[in-house]
Design a protein around this motif. Sequence first.
Motif: not given
Length: 323
Positions: A64-75, A202-216
Amino acid sequence: KLCDNSDIILSHYFTMTNDLAEDYFKAEKRPAEEVYDYRNISFSSSDDTLVFLRDENTKDPIGWVVPNILTNEECSHLVQEAESFGIHSNHQTHTLRTSKRTSYYINQDLSDLIFPRIRSSLEENLRKHDNKTSDNTDSIETMTMSDGMGSLHHIHPNWRVIRYDPPHDSFPAHQDQMDSYHVKHPDGSKDFIVSSHTLLINITPNAEEISGGATRFYYPTSKDKPYKYAVDVHLPQGWGLVFRQLKLYHAGQLVVKGVKYVAQTGVLRSLPPHAILTPNVFRLAPGLSKYGQEKVKKNEYKVEARTDKGQYNYIYNNESLFV
């Protein structure tokens, strides 16, 4: 001594293994049967859990997914801290991982920060729903857990911060290893603490810009067709996945564009008294271990001895492959 038809048996075994490895690499490249992409979706604070995998038989949540665990600054702070600590290729013989990660990065403060933020999600998804009282007052310490593993303890302070660099970094399908240790009490008694689930953020900055990299995830599965059904999950920065460790094969898919960072640790449980447990160990998905060994035997990879630990590092095109 092997029986007279041992050559036939072994030949069949290695053929089957090679076939499974071939099936995996085909499955790795094909689109997943299900895709959950949360990067461009907004959820309210009440949407604290999002189940994407359920047990075939019991229908209990196993991912399952847990939203908003860390802020962008904390990441961003965690990425900087992990890079300063050191993110490197390891040199172990038993994985095919090309992504890089920290080693023995102990961060109790991070675990103490995150545990209260995800506790309600863990409680909701680990309890046996049919054992809830009408007023929902049973506690995580006393309720029956759906997997029989015992009460929630904490999350492990040993964090693995993993970096995926384009265009070749991935982590082929595997089962996570159970972490365990003892807690000794003043009266001399001990609690056996074990991990049952993995927390991956996922602590990636600008995660929406990543191509590929899904957790499968490959589930449901079968012995002869372990890769028949794939489920991909994409997360925005600061969101996390919680998933069962035992017999749940998952992969960090190839990152094609951008640099991906994830932080991973174990969800810890107190093993009930007199419980009998066989620990699950790190294991590559069916066919992959023998595939790697066969590649080495055929000199497709160079083997570099490491005399300090009696291990080997496998090199392909001047890059560590088995790490």
